[in-house]
Design a protein around this motif. Structure first.
Motif, PDB file in Angstrom:
ATOM      1  N   ARG A  32       0.826  -1.206   0.000  1.00  0.00           N
ATOM      2  CA  ARG A  32       0.000   0.000   0.000  1.00  0.00           C
ATOM      3  C   ARG A  32       0.863   1.260   0.000  1.00  0.00           C
ATOM      4  NH1 ARG A  32      -5.311  -0.228   3.918  1.00  0.00           N
ATOM      5  NH2 ARG A  32      -6.535  -1.669   2.649  1.00  0.00           N
ATOM      6  N   GLN A  33       0.386   2.227  -0.777  1.00  0.00           N
ATOM      7  CA  GLN A  33       1.008   3.542  -0.817  1.00  0.00           C
ATOM      8  C   GLN A  33      -0.042   4.580  -0.443  1.00  0.00           C
ATOM      9  OE1 GLN A  33       4.303   3.843  -1.535  1.00  0.00           O
ATOM     10  NE2 GLN A  33       4.432   1.624  -1.866  1.00  0.00           N
ATOM     11  N   SER A  34       0.304   5.474   0.454  1.00  0.00           N
ATOM     12  CA  SER A  34      -0.651   6.488   0.886  1.00  0.00           C
ATOM     13  C   SER A  34      -0.973   7.446  -0.256  1.00  0.00           C
ATOM     14  CB  SER A  34      -0.083   7.266   2.075  1.00  0.00           C
ATOM     15  OG  SER A  34      -0.988   8.263   2.488  1.00  0.00           O
ATOM     16  N   CYS A  35      -2.251   7.834  -0.338  1.00  0.00           N
ATOM     17  CA  CYS A  35      -2.651   8.812  -1.351  1.00  0.00           C
ATOM     18  C   CYS A  35      -3.685   9.749  -0.752  1.00  0.00           C
ATOM     19  CB  CYS A  35      -3.201   8.121  -2.600  1.00  0.00           C
ATOM     20  SG  CYS A  35      -4.830   7.365  -2.392  1.00  0.00           S
ATOM     21  N   GLY A  36      -4.041  10.766  -1.499  1.00  0.00           N
ATOM     22  CA  GLY A  36      -5.027  11.728  -1.052  1.00  0.00           C
ATOM     23  C   GLY A  36      -6.435  11.200  -1.191  1.00  0.00           C
ATOM     24  N   ARG A  37      -7.349  11.888  -0.536  1.00  0.00           N
ATOM     25  CA  ARG A  37      -8.751  11.473  -0.509  1.00  0.00           C
ATOM     26  C   ARG A  37      -9.368  11.449  -1.901  1.00  0.00           C
ATOM     27  NH1 ARG A  37     -12.805  14.708  -0.901  1.00  0.00           N
ATOM     28  NH2 ARG A  37     -14.911  14.121  -0.242  1.00  0.00           N
ATOM     29  N   GLU A  38      -9.163  12.505  -2.690  1.00  0.00           N
ATOM     30  CA  GLU A  38      -9.797  12.562  -4.012  1.00  0.00           C
ATOM     31  C   GLU A  38      -9.298  11.438  -4.912  1.00  0.00           C
ATOM     32  OE1 GLU A  38      -9.984  15.460  -7.921  1.00  0.00           O
ATOM     33  OE2 GLU A  38     -10.274  16.368  -5.938  1.00  0.00           O
ATOM     34  N   ALA A  39      -7.999  11.162  -4.869  1.00  0.00           N
ATOM     35  CA  ALA A  39      -7.457  10.077  -5.689  1.00  0.00           C
ATOM     36  C   ALA A  39      -8.094   8.747  -5.305  1.00  0.00           C
ATOM     37  CB  ALA A  39      -5.942  10.008  -5.536  1.00  0.00           C
ATOM     38  N   PHE A  40      -8.281   8.524  -4.018  1.00  0.00           N
ATOM     39  CA  PHE A  40      -8.871   7.273  -3.547  1.00  0.00           C
ATOM     40  C   PHE A  40     -10.324   7.149  -4.001  1.00  0.00           C
ATOM     41  CE2 PHE A  40     -10.817   4.714  -0.015  1.00  0.00           C
ATOM     42  CZ  PHE A  40     -10.196   3.514  -0.328  1.00  0.00           C
ATOM     43  N   LEU A  41     -11.081   8.234  -3.883  1.00  0.00           N
ATOM     44  CA  LEU A  41     -12.474   8.198  -4.318  1.00  0.00           C
ATOM     45  C   LEU A  41     -12.570   7.909  -5.810  1.00  0.00           C
ATOM     46  CD1 LEU A  41     -13.912  11.236  -2.313  1.00  0.00           C
ATOM     47  CD2 LEU A  41     -14.098   8.810  -1.747  1.00  0.00           C
ATOM     48  N   ALA A  42     -11.660   8.486  -6.577  1.00  0.00           N
ATOM     49  CA  ALA A  42     -11.638   8.216  -8.019  1.00  0.00           C
ATOM     50  C   ALA A  42     -11.294   6.755  -8.285  1.00  0.00           C
ATOM     51  CB  ALA A  42     -10.643   9.137  -8.714  1.00  0.00           C
ATOM     52  N   LEU A  43     -10.353   6.201  -7.540  1.00  0.00           N
ATOM     53  CA  LEU A  43      -9.967   4.800  -7.729  1.00  0.00           C
ATOM     54  C   LEU A  43     -11.103   3.846  -7.378  1.00  0.00           C
ATOM     55  CD1 LEU A  43      -6.356   4.978  -6.295  1.00  0.00           C
ATOM     56  CD2 LEU A  43      -6.948   4.326  -8.633  1.00  0.00           C
ATOM     57  N   LEU A  44     -11.895   4.180  -6.374  1.00  0.00           N
ATOM     58  CA  LEU A  44     -13.032   3.339  -6.013  1.00  0.00           C
ATOM     59  C   LEU A  44     -14.015   3.215  -7.176  1.00  0.00           C
ATOM     60  CD1 LEU A  44     -13.774   4.541  -2.356  1.00  0.00           C
ATOM     61  CD2 LEU A  44     -12.738   2.367  -3.044  1.00  0.00           C
ATOM     62  N   ALA A  45     -14.071   4.236  -8.011  1.00  0.00           N
ATOM     63  CA  ALA A  45     -14.963   4.229  -9.176  1.00  0.00           C
ATOM     64  C   ALA A  45     -14.214   3.833 -10.445  1.00  0.00           C
ATOM     65  CB  ALA A  45     -15.596   5.606  -9.349  1.00  0.00           C
ATOM     66  N   ASP A 186     -17.658  10.264   1.302  1.00  0.00           N
ATOM     67  CA  ASP A 186     -16.855   9.941   2.482  1.00  0.00           C
ATOM     68  C   ASP A 186     -17.361   8.687   3.183  1.00  0.00           C
ATOM     69  OD1 ASP A 186     -15.107  11.999   2.088  1.00  0.00           O
ATOM     70  OD2 ASP A 186     -15.987  13.344   3.571  1.00  0.00           O
ATOM     71  N   GLU A 187     -18.671   8.472   3.126  1.00  0.00           N
ATOM     72  CA  GLU A 187     -19.228   7.243   3.714  1.00  0.00           C
ATOM     73  C   GLU A 187     -18.651   6.016   3.013  1.00  0.00           C
ATOM     74  OE1 GLU A 187     -23.421   4.723   3.863  1.00  0.00           O
ATOM     75  OE2 GLU A 187     -23.453   6.839   3.287  1.00  0.00           O
ATOM     76  N   TRP A 188     -18.560   6.067   1.695  1.00  0.00           N
ATOM     77  CA  TRP A 188     -18.035   4.930   0.944  1.00  0.00           C
ATOM     78  C   TRP A 188     -16.538   4.741   1.195  1.00  0.00           C
ATOM     79  CZ3 TRP A 188     -21.510   1.731   0.040  1.00  0.00           C
ATOM     80  CH2 TRP A 188     -22.760   2.070  -0.460  1.00  0.00           C
ATOM     81  N   ALA A 189     -15.801   5.831   1.366  1.00  0.00           N
ATOM     82  CA  ALA A 189     -14.373   5.708   1.676  1.00  0.00           C
ATOM     83  C   ALA A 189     -14.167   4.979   2.991  1.00  0.00           C
ATOM     84  CB  ALA A 189     -13.730   7.086   1.725  1.00  0.00           C
ATOM     85  N   ALA A 190     -15.026   5.259   3.972  1.00  0.00           N
ATOM     86  CA  ALA A 190     -14.937   4.559   5.262  1.00  0.00           C
ATOM     87  C   ALA A 190     -15.345   3.097   5.109  1.00  0.00           C
ATOM     88  CB  ALA A 190     -15.818   5.255   6.293  1.00  0.00           C
ATOM     89  N   GLN A 191     -16.401   2.828   4.337  1.00  0.00           N
ATOM     90  CA  GLN A 191     -16.838   1.457   4.122  1.00  0.00           C
ATOM     91  C   GLN A 191     -15.740   0.619   3.464  1.00  0.00           C
ATOM     92  OE1 GLN A 191     -19.891  -0.090   4.756  1.00  0.00           O
ATOM     93  NE2 GLN A 191     -20.718   1.684   5.807  1.00  0.00           N
ATOM     94  N   ALA A 192     -14.984   1.236   2.569  1.00  0.00           N
ATOM     95  CA  ALA A 192     -13.959   0.515   1.806  1.00  0.00           C
ATOM     96  C   ALA A 192     -12.810   0.022   2.664  1.00  0.00           C
ATOM     97  CB  ALA A 192     -13.423   1.400   0.686  1.00  0.00           C
ATOM     98  N   GLN A 193     -12.699   0.505   3.897  1.00  0.00           N
ATOM     99  CA  GLN A 193     -11.560   0.122   4.736  1.00  0.00           C
ATOM    100  C   GLN A 193     -11.597  -1.350   5.162  1.00  0.00           C
ATOM    101  OE1 GLN A 193      -9.075   2.347   4.937  1.00  0.00           O
ATOM    102  NE2 GLN A 193     -10.472   3.574   3.654  1.00  0.00           N
ATOM    103  N   ILE A 194     -12.682  -2.040   4.880  1.00  0.00           N
ATOM    104  CA  ILE A 194     -12.739  -3.473   5.190  1.00  0.00           C
ATOM    105  C   ILE A 194     -11.820  -4.275   4.270  1.00  0.00           C
ATOM    106  CG2 ILE A 194     -14.647  -4.038   3.628  1.00  0.00           C
ATOM    107  CD1 ILE A 194     -15.764  -5.869   5.795  1.00  0.00           C
TER     108      ILE A 194
END
Length: 369
Positions: A32-45, A186-194
């Motif tokens: 894992r490499q740390s990234c910013g919030r927007e990048a992560f939300l984009a990756l989830l989609a 943000d709700e989905w970003a938290a859900q994705a932590q599983i």
């Protein structure tokens, strides 16, 4: 891989669909490499981002940051094209209809959790009426073939991916404000932590997509063709060092680093009546220790939601317990998620106390003289 030997009513279909998904999980995982919030939300989609949408450039027309950037329509004319597409295909015209579409036509994880409850011997409702109709049993058994692969993660990645895809479009064409998008995403970003990796996310997504197809009436061999399509998409993202192969991941900040994320909680108290709040120390809820000692006291009259239960690991010092920063107000169901062993104790009357013995079981606590 999950051990299914203890599951109840586990009658998986034998379709062979799970074999390709298993190959995803066997893939070597990037650190894992740390990234910013927007990048992560984009990756989830990432999977929805592979689809061509009027008014938005696709990956071939965009730069190397396509999968880590949330798009915006370049002009009002492009925004109109995108909005017209969402209306024509999904019936989405505003925030309300977007959320309604996602809730009614996308989400599969709630079904999976119902099935999981039966597999694990903690049914959330009487299934008899549904079993008489037939589809519930068929859907349960279809899903059962994926349990050894996805376990408690279930179909959550499918829900996240498809809902984030629609939120992504809503933001791009102006159906959602930035503030609305942030609140919902943000709700989905938290859900994705599983998920521990993008490979796990991909496996959950494909299984969820196949269940979604099955729920629409799709059968073999059409399901096999559908699986090839979904597998091609997630493999493309896992092979792209600017997408999931990057290992980029974002962990949302929290007031406390609880040992469970929202997606890891389960519904245990389906028929609980009365006050449902309790106090639990961070030794349990943050450090993840088992509950070793608990008691129920009569709560103050000005706090009607208090059940009176107090939960401790048993290792806390008096100084630790007396510091309010080291405990939290929680729902009783949350306490059960941290340690399901307390379930049989909860109906005990005020004044009850229990300690966990060396055999791992709780016994009434008798203070020493």
């Amino acid at each position: 891989m999950m051990d299914c030997s203890q599951l109840h009513h586990f009658h998986p279909y034998r379709t062979g669909l799970e074999r390709d998904v298993q190959a995803l999980l066997a893939r070597t995982r990037r650190e894992r490499q740390s990234c910013g919030r927007e990048a992560f939300l984009a990756l989830l989609a990432g999977v929805p981002a592979l689809r061509k949408v009027p008014g938005l450039p696709g990956p071939r027309e965009s730069g190397a940051n396509y999968f880590t950037t949330l798009p915006r329509c370049a002009s009002e004319a492009d925004a109109v094209l995108c909005r017209n597409h969402m209306k024509a295909v999904f019936g989405i015209t505003d925030k309300k209809s977007l959320l309604a579409f996602c809730d009614e036509h996308i989400r599969c994880q709630s079904n999976y959790l119902d099935f999981e409850g039966f597999w694990e011997g903690r049914p959330l409702f009487d299934p008899a009426p549904l079993l008489r109709e037939g589809f519930f049993a068929a859907a349960r058994d279809f899903s059962a073939q994926f349990y050894p692969l996805v376990g408690r993660q279930g179909y959550l990645a499918w829900d996240i991916s498809e809902c984030m895809g629609h939120l992504r479009l809503g933001l791009a064409c102006g159906l959602l404000s930035q503030e609305e998008f942030d609140s919902l995403a943000d709700e989905w970003a938290a859900q994705a932590q599983i998920f521990g990796s993008w490979e796990e996310y991909a496996a959950s997504l494909v299984c969820g997509a196949l269940y979604w197809d099955f729920r629409q009436g799709t059968q073999l061999p059409e399901l096999q063709r559908s699986q090839r399509l979904w597998m091609d998409q997630v493999r493309a993202l896992l092979a792209n060092d600017a997408a999931w192969d990057s290992g980029l991941w974002y962990v949302p900040p929290r007031d406390k680093e609880y040992c469970l994320w929202p997606s890891e909680f389960r519904l245990y108290l389906t028929n609980w009546e009365g006050p449902s709040s309790c106090f639990i120390t961070d030794a349990v809820s943050v450090e993840g220790k088992k509950i070793g000692w608990c008691y129920r006291e009569k709560p103050e009259t000005d706090f009607p939601e208090d059940s009176g239960w107090r939960f401790f690991s048993g290792d806390e010092t008096d100084e630790y317990i007396n510091d309010p920063k080291n405990s939290s107000l929680a729902e009783l169901n949350s306490a059960c998620c941290f340690d399901p062993d307390i379930l049989p104790l909860l109906t005990s009357p005020y004044g009850s106390a229990f300690a966990r013995s060396e055999d791992g079981k709780f016994y009434p606590y008798v203070p020493e003289d």
